[in-house]
Design a protein around this motif. Sequence first.
Motif, PDB file in Angstrom:
ATOM      1  N   LEU A  30       0.840  -1.196   0.000  1.00 51.48           N
ATOM      2  CA  LEU A  30       0.000   0.000   0.000  1.00 51.48           C
ATOM      3  C   LEU A  30       0.872   1.241   0.000  1.00 51.48           C
ATOM      4  O   LEU A  30       1.708   1.425   0.887  1.00 51.48           O
ATOM      5  CB  LEU A  30      -0.909   0.000   1.230  1.00 51.48           C
ATOM      6  CG  LEU A  30      -1.865   1.185   1.361  1.00 51.48           C
ATOM      7  CD1 LEU A  30      -2.865   1.209   0.208  1.00 51.48           C
ATOM      8  CD2 LEU A  30      -2.593   1.129   2.704  1.00 51.48           C
ATOM      9  N   ARG A  31       0.651   2.105  -0.984  1.00 52.15           N
ATOM     10  CA  ARG A  31       1.427   3.333  -1.110  1.00 52.15           C
ATOM     11  C   ARG A  31       0.463   4.525  -1.143  1.00 52.15           C
ATOM     12  O   ARG A  31      -0.291   4.692  -2.093  1.00 52.15           O
ATOM     13  CB  ARG A  31       2.294   3.295  -2.366  1.00 52.15           C
ATOM     14  CG  ARG A  31       3.244   2.099  -2.350  1.00 52.15           C
ATOM     15  CD  ARG A  31       4.247   2.111  -3.463  1.00 52.15           C
ATOM     16  NE  ARG A  31       5.056   0.899  -3.470  1.00 52.15           N
ATOM     17  CZ  ARG A  31       6.047   0.658  -4.319  1.00 52.15           C
ATOM     18  NH1 ARG A  31       6.345   1.557  -5.264  1.00 52.15           N
ATOM     19  NH2 ARG A  31       6.736  -0.473  -4.248  1.00 52.15           N
ATOM     20  N   ILE A  32       0.503   5.312  -0.083  1.00 54.37           N
ATOM     21  CA  ILE A  32      -0.393   6.449   0.061  1.00 54.37           C
ATOM     22  C   ILE A  32       0.230   7.683  -0.597  1.00 54.37           C
ATOM     23  O   ILE A  32       1.390   8.020  -0.350  1.00 54.37           O
ATOM     24  CB  ILE A  32      -0.698   6.722   1.543  1.00 54.37           C
ATOM     25  CG1 ILE A  32      -1.389   5.507   2.179  1.00 54.37           C
ATOM     26  CG2 ILE A  32      -1.550   7.972   1.690  1.00 54.37           C
ATOM     27  CD1 ILE A  32      -2.739   5.167   1.586  1.00 54.37           C
ATOM     28  N   LEU A  33      -0.580   8.354  -1.405  1.00 57.11           N
ATOM     29  CA  LEU A  33      -0.147   9.557  -2.110  1.00 57.11           C
ATOM     30  C   LEU A  33      -0.820  10.782  -1.507  1.00 57.11           C
ATOM     31  O   LEU A  33      -1.907  10.690  -0.924  1.00 57.11           O
ATOM     32  CB  LEU A  33      -0.525   9.465  -3.591  1.00 57.11           C
ATOM     33  CG  LEU A  33       0.090   8.318  -4.391  1.00 57.11           C
ATOM     34  CD1 LEU A  33      -0.580   8.225  -5.762  1.00 57.11           C
ATOM     35  CD2 LEU A  33       1.587   8.508  -4.539  1.00 57.11           C
ATOM     36  N   GLY A 207      -0.475   5.472   6.697  1.00 53.98           N
ATOM     37  CA  GLY A 207       0.265   5.891   5.513  1.00 53.98           C
ATOM     38  C   GLY A 207       0.178   7.383   5.280  1.00 53.98           C
ATOM     39  O   GLY A 207       1.160   8.027   4.893  1.00 53.98           O
ATOM     40  N   ARG A 208      -1.011   7.959   5.521  1.00 52.72           N
ATOM     41  CA  ARG A 208      -1.184   9.406   5.364  1.00 52.72           C
ATOM     42  C   ARG A 208      -0.330  10.163   6.367  1.00 52.72           C
ATOM     43  O   ARG A 208       0.312  11.173   6.043  1.00 52.72           O
ATOM     44  CB  ARG A 208      -2.647   9.781   5.556  1.00 52.72           C
ATOM     45  CG  ARG A 208      -2.948  11.259   5.277  1.00 52.72           C
ATOM     46  CD  ARG A 208      -4.201  11.708   5.981  1.00 52.72           C
ATOM     47  NE  ARG A 208      -4.089  11.618   7.425  1.00 52.72           N
ATOM     48  CZ  ARG A 208      -3.406  12.482   8.170  1.00 52.72           C
ATOM     49  NH1 ARG A 208      -2.776  13.512   7.606  1.00 52.72           N
ATOM     50  NH2 ARG A 208      -3.349  12.335   9.480  1.00 52.72           N
ATOM     51  N   ALA A 210       2.419   9.103   7.872  1.00 52.55           N
ATOM     52  CA  ALA A 210       3.829   8.950   7.517  1.00 52.55           C
ATOM     53  C   ALA A 210       4.200   9.897   6.388  1.00 52.55           C
ATOM     54  O   ALA A 210       5.290  10.484   6.383  1.00 52.55           O
ATOM     55  CB  ALA A 210       4.101   7.500   7.113  1.00 52.55           C
ATOM     56  N   LEU A 211       3.287  10.078   5.447  1.00 56.24           N
ATOM     57  CA  LEU A 211       3.516  10.999   4.332  1.00 56.24           C
ATOM     58  C   LEU A 211       3.630  12.432   4.849  1.00 56.24           C
ATOM     59  O   LEU A 211       4.507  13.185   4.426  1.00 56.24           O
ATOM     60  CB  LEU A 211       2.378  10.881   3.336  1.00 56.24           C
ATOM     61  CG  LEU A 211       2.494  11.653   2.020  1.00 56.24           C
ATOM     62  CD1 LEU A 211       3.622  11.091   1.167  1.00 56.24           C
ATOM     63  CD2 LEU A 211       1.183  11.581   1.262  1.00 56.24           C
ATOM     64  N   ALA A 212       2.742  12.796   5.764  1.00 52.26           N
ATOM     65  CA  ALA A 212       2.741  14.151   6.312  1.00 52.26           C
ATOM     66  C   ALA A 212       3.998  14.415   7.149  1.00 52.26           C
ATOM     67  O   ALA A 212       4.463  15.559   7.237  1.00 52.26           O
ATOM     68  CB  ALA A 212       1.508  14.384   7.177  1.00 52.26           C
ATOM     69  N   ASP A 213       4.553  13.355   7.749  1.00 47.43           N
ATOM     70  CA  ASP A 213       5.731  13.511   8.607  1.00 47.43           C
ATOM     71  C   ASP A 213       7.041  13.509   7.835  1.00 47.43           C
ATOM     72  O   ASP A 213       8.100  13.756   8.427  1.00 47.43           O
ATOM     73  CB  ASP A 213       5.774  12.396   9.647  1.00 47.43           C
ATOM     74  CG  ASP A 213       4.676  12.536  10.686  1.00 47.43           C
ATOM     75  OD1 ASP A 213       4.111  13.647  10.792  1.00 47.43           O
ATOM     76  OD2 ASP A 213       4.361  11.538  11.378  1.00 47.43           O
ATOM     77  N   GLU A 214       6.963  13.234   6.538  1.00 46.24           N
ATOM     78  CA  GLU A 214       8.194  13.210   5.737  1.00 46.24           C
ATOM     79  C   GLU A 214       8.789  14.608   5.671  1.00 46.24           C
ATOM     80  O   GLU A 214       8.067  15.600   5.525  1.00 46.24           O
ATOM     81  CB  GLU A 214       7.909  12.717   4.315  1.00 46.24           C
ATOM     82  CG  GLU A 214       7.628  11.229   4.218  1.00 46.24           C
ATOM     83  CD  GLU A 214       7.390  10.796   2.780  1.00 46.24           C
ATOM     84  OE1 GLU A 214       7.404  11.665   1.881  1.00 46.24           O
ATOM     85  OE2 GLU A 214       7.175   9.590   2.583  1.00 46.24           O
ATOM     86  N   PRO A 215      10.119  14.711   5.789  1.00 51.89           N
ATOM     87  CA  PRO A 215      10.735  16.049   5.705  1.00 51.89           C
ATOM     88  C   PRO A 215      10.525  16.668   4.319  1.00 51.89           C
ATOM     89  O   PRO A 215      10.553  15.974   3.311  1.00 51.89           O
ATOM     90  CB  PRO A 215      12.216  15.746   5.964  1.00 51.89           C
ATOM     91  CG  PRO A 215      12.399  14.304   5.632  1.00 51.89           C
ATOM     92  CD  PRO A 215      11.094  13.649   5.969  1.00 51.89           C
ATOM     93  N   ARG A 216      10.245  17.952   4.299  1.00 52.32           N
ATOM     94  CA  ARG A 216      10.045  18.672   3.047  1.00 52.32           C
ATOM     95  C   ARG A 216      11.330  19.335   2.607  1.00 52.32           C
ATOM     96  O   ARG A 216      12.120  19.812   3.431  1.00 52.32           O
ATOM     97  CB  ARG A 216       8.947  19.742   3.215  1.00 52.32           C
ATOM     98  CG  ARG A 216       7.601  19.159   3.596  1.00 52.32           C
ATOM     99  CD  ARG A 216       6.620  20.278   3.888  1.00 52.32           C
ATOM    100  NE  ARG A 216       5.326  19.736   4.286  1.00 52.32           N
ATOM    101  CZ  ARG A 216       4.338  19.482   3.466  1.00 52.32           C
ATOM    102  NH1 ARG A 216       4.498  19.713   2.173  1.00 52.32           N
ATOM    103  NH2 ARG A 216       3.181  19.010   3.905  1.00 52.32           N
ATOM    104  N   GLU A 217      11.526  19.384   1.294  1.00 51.15           N
ATOM    105  CA  GLU A 217      12.709  20.044   0.751  1.00 51.15           C
ATOM    106  C   GLU A 217      12.517  21.561   0.808  1.00 51.15           C
ATOM    107  O   GLU A 217      11.409  22.064   0.684  1.00 51.15           O
ATOM    108  CB  GLU A 217      12.947  19.610  -0.686  1.00 51.15           C
ATOM    109  CG  GLU A 217      13.291  18.138  -0.820  1.00 51.15           C
ATOM    110  CD  GLU A 217      13.581  17.762  -2.266  1.00 51.15           C
ATOM    111  OE1 GLU A 217      13.521  18.661  -3.118  1.00 51.15           O
ATOM    112  OE2 GLU A 217      13.868  16.575  -2.499  1.00 51.15           O
TER     113      GLU A 217
END
Length: 218
Positions: A30-33, A207-208, A210-217
């Motif tokens: 499962l890959r959340i976008l 998954g959502r 984890a996506l929100a917690d990803e560091p932003r460039e």
Amino acid sequence: MTKPILYTCAGSRGLRATWAAEEAGAEIDLRILPFPPRYLAPEYLALNPLGTVPLLIDGEDRLTESCAIAHYLATRAGPSLLAIAPGEADYAAYLDYTYHADATITFPQTVYMRFCLFEKDKGLQEAGQAYAKWFHKRLVKIEQRLATREFLCADRFTVADICIGYALILAASVGLDEGVPGSLKAYRERLTARPAYQRAVAREEAGRKALADEPREG
């Protein structure tokens, strides 16, 4: 057997696929976008030029229709109680309600959401409310079907319930619940109480997050 890859956004129509996988015990990657992926994940267009979710990739096979993916995952490993086979009672009804979910029920919801939620600045709310009324009127077939049944087909829970059930779940989250009959709200409560549904929601939400917690460039 390699696990199919499911691309989706949390809470979107792809929830039908995640839910079906949980009900069937089918392993998926499962890959959340982020939503909408066509703008926030432009690299996704290389996989699905429509930019829509869900997308299931299983080897050389690619599916982009949520109801089809739900049926596929439920039956990928062979016959399943989640689907109704040719020759079995209610086979025709199973097909009809599974397709009815998007063609007749979710379609007016989508237009309502576009005009009344996503593009409110365009002044099309009146048209959006007309589609809301369309959605509510189209629930009569489901309401009558469930008047004497717990589930839609063959006296058991099937993919048809997943597909129709999602539309009722969506109604509650986008402001369309006022026109949903009480009997269908009770049906929705039965569906959302299922452990597999709750696991699917939790998995997408994880998954959502984890996506929100990803560091932003930048």
